[in-house]
Design a protein around this motif. Structure first.
Motif, PDB file in Angstrom:
ATOM      1  N   LEU A 243     -43.252 -13.158 -52.937  1.00 26.21           N
ATOM      2  CA  LEU A 243     -43.134 -13.449 -51.541  1.00 26.21           C
ATOM      3  C   LEU A 243     -42.921 -14.978 -51.624  1.00 26.21           C
ATOM      4  CD1 LEU A 243     -47.804 -12.856 -50.997  1.00 26.21           C
ATOM      5  CD2 LEU A 243     -45.458 -11.894 -50.508  1.00 26.21           C
ATOM      6  N   ALA A 244     -41.170 -14.379 -50.631  1.00 23.67           N
ATOM      7  CA  ALA A 244     -40.210 -15.146 -50.647  1.00 23.67           C
ATOM      8  C   ALA A 244     -40.241 -15.577 -48.918  1.00 23.67           C
ATOM      9  CB  ALA A 244     -39.064 -15.282 -51.194  1.00 23.67           C
ATOM     10  N   THR A 245     -41.468 -15.878 -48.040  1.00 25.86           N
ATOM     11  CA  THR A 245     -41.234 -15.832 -47.114  1.00 25.86           C
ATOM     12  C   THR A 245     -41.030 -17.004 -46.039  1.00 25.86           C
ATOM     13  OG1 THR A 245     -43.676 -16.169 -47.052  1.00 25.86           O
ATOM     14  CG2 THR A 245     -43.487 -13.943 -46.670  1.00 25.86           C
ATOM     15  N   THR A 424     -46.198 -21.688 -44.600  1.00 25.05           N
ATOM     16  CA  THR A 424     -46.372 -20.784 -44.777  1.00 25.05           C
ATOM     17  C   THR A 424     -46.883 -20.070 -43.491  1.00 25.05           C
ATOM     18  OG1 THR A 424     -45.440 -18.167 -45.225  1.00 25.05           O
ATOM     19  CG2 THR A 424     -47.696 -19.276 -45.797  1.00 25.05           C
ATOM     20  N   ALA A 429     -49.673 -13.961 -46.373  1.00 25.90           N
ATOM     21  CA  ALA A 429     -50.886 -13.861 -46.692  1.00 25.90           C
ATOM     22  C   ALA A 429     -52.312 -13.460 -46.770  1.00 25.90           C
ATOM     23  CB  ALA A 429     -50.790 -15.715 -47.024  1.00 25.90           C
ATOM     24  N   ILE A 442     -48.042 -20.863 -49.763  1.00 24.00           N
ATOM     25  CA  ILE A 442     -48.820 -19.617 -51.314  1.00 24.00           C
ATOM     26  C   ILE A 442     -49.727 -20.300 -52.191  1.00 24.00           C
ATOM     27  CG2 ILE A 442     -48.906 -17.400 -51.866  1.00 24.00           C
ATOM     28  CD1 ILE A 442     -46.780 -16.548 -49.739  1.00 24.00           C
ATOM     29  N   THR A 451     -50.176 -15.811 -57.691  1.00 21.31           N
ATOM     30  CA  THR A 451     -51.034 -15.977 -56.672  1.00 21.31           C
ATOM     31  C   THR A 451     -52.434 -15.197 -57.595  1.00 21.31           C
ATOM     32  OG1 THR A 451     -50.100 -13.220 -56.196  1.00 21.31           O
ATOM     33  CG2 THR A 451     -49.313 -15.664 -55.425  1.00 21.31           C
ATOM     34  N   THR A 458     -45.316 -16.031 -55.630  1.00 20.33           N
ATOM     35  CA  THR A 458     -44.611 -16.342 -54.764  1.00 20.33           C
ATOM     36  C   THR A 458     -43.911 -17.424 -55.017  1.00 20.33           C
ATOM     37  OG1 THR A 458     -45.020 -17.594 -52.767  1.00 20.33           O
ATOM     38  CG2 THR A 458     -46.421 -18.032 -54.767  1.00 20.33           C
ATOM     39  N   ALA A 462     -42.259 -20.568 -49.343  1.00 26.36           N
ATOM     40  CA  ALA A 462     -43.718 -20.863 -48.881  1.00 26.36           C
ATOM     41  C   ALA A 462     -45.056 -20.921 -49.533  1.00 26.36           C
ATOM     42  CB  ALA A 462     -43.730 -17.938 -49.192  1.00 26.36           C
ATOM     43  N   ARG A 463     -43.821 -21.468 -51.198  1.00 21.40           N
ATOM     44  CA  ARG A 463     -44.829 -21.971 -52.301  1.00 21.40           C
ATOM     45  C   ARG A 463     -44.680 -23.274 -52.629  1.00 21.40           C
ATOM     46  NH1 ARG A 463     -45.565 -24.431 -57.132  1.00 21.40           N
ATOM     47  NH2 ARG A 463     -42.753 -25.208 -56.788  1.00 21.40           N
TER      48      ARG A 463
END
Length: 493
Positions: A243-245, A424, A429, A442, A451, A458, A462-463
């Protein structure tokens, strides 16, 4: 490394910027490069200092000092000084997947930590980096190199910003099968729709994305996971998910009248402008126009500067930029010594353009918005402010205190909120069932990036929260190592 006496013999020289008034006529990148021979002289200025904080990437007083991806700066400076440009790009690409991005948009903490900068001008590290990669493209040195051997592992990257792209590029080179999912219609995330064209021409992004496609990375656009694309399908079809949102929740301003028409988040203003520019050269009208309006930008960071530059190109009637903090000093203070990041006043391209057009700086410091006022139809017409001074409260915290009698009214039909991002967006999520931390990022530790959900990782904003493009690349490369180890039981990354 470089010429030992080069910093004494040669002055710092950078490529010229197009005249501010001239560049306001269009959306093209405005920085030009030095000729090859002059760039090599700039490489010669890199002294054999023995303490290259420029490539250290360490945190001092909560601020980064040196390059977060540990670019081998003295090495490639030496190589361009010696005319070995082919070798220089090889050294550059060992640590940086996308030097054509960082060479344009990075604030250059490397230069802030340069030893030559203690008592004089730092080495032109950022411009040297950009010249190396741009010249490599021009000379055909950058070619698709698909992995010779593929594993049977499939990895999904959610988000195509700098972190997601760095993870995808690194994992693909390892031989895994990588698919990148992007909710917008173009690949690039923050790079594509968060940074204006005059800072980062979108052809530069497309060039790199097309190269990654040739190397085997698959891209899926208009895939908004959690809305029009099921997270359960991703978890079923892939062996690992990253997850790299990004941190795309903009900070709001809770003030009376916030609901009035004409108040927008900066990210929405910039995104719509770039999309319309790419789709139709702004002919479709599908953007928030500043033309003929009194514009107020709230926020003094890079995003605020981008709003200033964009509004000027639209033809704003007037423009002012509010900053709640005090004006920074022109030079380092005693409590901000080298090699810390210098907390000094910066005049960026947007302010430079405003000064060229109107003769003064658009920024107003130590000022806070009290309320917004509108007309009977709900349209924004006025912003009420008050000056503040920063004082210690009973607990020792520094807080803004209103200055009595400093209230003012400002005409405005357009307000752009550029006050940073909080974390994020929850729906992604929630779709994957991952936990968030107290800052709504996240939850995952640096180094492992795992996660609470099996096979879901992630990285990037986002992290860690809102940060620099170069930190996003750092995390994208690092999460790739963790994913590789998870899938293979070991890693050579």
């Amino acid at each position: 490394m470089g010429k030992p006496t080069g910093f004494l013999e040669f002055e710092r020289e950078e490529g010229k910027n197009i005249d501010p008034l001239k560049r306001l006529e269009g959306w093209e990148e405005f920085h030009t490069s030095l000729p090859k021979e002059k760039q090599e002289i700039q490489g010669a200025r890199c002294m054999d200092c023995g303490i290259p904080f420029c490539q250290s990437g360490i945190m001092i007083n909560g601020m980064v000092s040196g390059c977060p991806i540990n670019n081998l700066i003295p090495e490639w400076n030496d190589l361009i000084y010696r005319g070995k440009w082919k070798e220089a790009v090889k050294r550059l690409l060992k640590t940086n997947n996308f030097p054509e991005f960082t060479g344009r948009v990075c604030p250059a903490p490397c230069e802030a930590a340069c030893t030559a900068g203690i008592n004089g001008p730092a080495i032109t590290i950022k411009e040297n980096e950009r010249s190396i990669i741009d010249r490599a493209y021009e000379e055909g040195l950058i070619k698709a190199e698909p992995p010779k051997v593929r594993t049977d592992k499939k990895i999904a990257i959610i988000g195509s910003g700098p972190s997601g792209l760095a993870a995808a590029d690194t994992l693909n080179k390892r031989g895994h099968n990588v698919t990148v999912f992007e909710r917008h219609d173009r690949i690039g995330g923050l790079l594509m729709y968060g940074i204006p064209n005059m800072k980062l021409d979108k052809s530069v992004i497309d060039r790199r994305v097309n190269l990654m496609k040739e190397e085997g990375v698959e891209f899926v656009t208009n895939a908004n996971i959690g809305e029009n694309y099921a997270a359960s399908d991703i978890l079923k079809d892939f062996d690992a998910v990253v997850l790299a949102t990004g941190a795309s929740n903009p900070r709001d301003l809770k003030a009376p009248g916030r609901e009035l028409k004409g108040i927008h988040y900066a990210v929405d203003f910039l995104r719509a402008n770039t999309k319309s520019l790419l789709d139709s050269e702004l002919k479709d009208g599908n953007y928030i126009s500043a033309e003929g309006k009194n514009v107020i930008v709230i926020g003094g960071g890079d995003t605020g500067t981008d709003c200033v530059g964009t509004s000027l190109r639209h033809g704003a009637k007037s423009l002012v930029q509010f900053e709640i903090m005090n004006k920074l000093p022109v030079e380092r203070t005693e409590n901000n010594p080298w090699p810390q990041w210098p907390r000094i006043l910066k005049v960026d391209y947007g302010q430079e353009e405003f000064v060229a057009k109107y003769g003064d700086d658009p920024r107003k410091y130590a000022i806070n918005v009290k309320s917004f006022e509108g007309d009977a139809e709900g349209n924004l017409k006025k912003v009420k402010t008050v000056d503040v001074k920063w004082e210690k409260n009973d607990k020792g915290a520094i807080i803004p205190v209103e200055v009595p009698g400093s209230e003012r009214d400002w005409e405005a039909e357009l307000v752009l909120l550029a006050m940073g991002f909080l974390g994020t967006q929850n729906y992604v999520a929630d779709a994957f069932g991952v936990e968030l931390d107290a800052r709504t990022n996240i939850k995952a530790g640096y180094g492992k990036f795992k996660t609470n959900v099996d096979k879901v990782f992630t990285a990037g904003d986002a992290r860690r929260g809102q940060s620099l493009v170069v930190w996003a690349i750092n995390e994208g490369r690092a999460v790739a190592k963790s994913v590789d180890e998870y899938l293979m039981g070991y890693t050579g990354l």
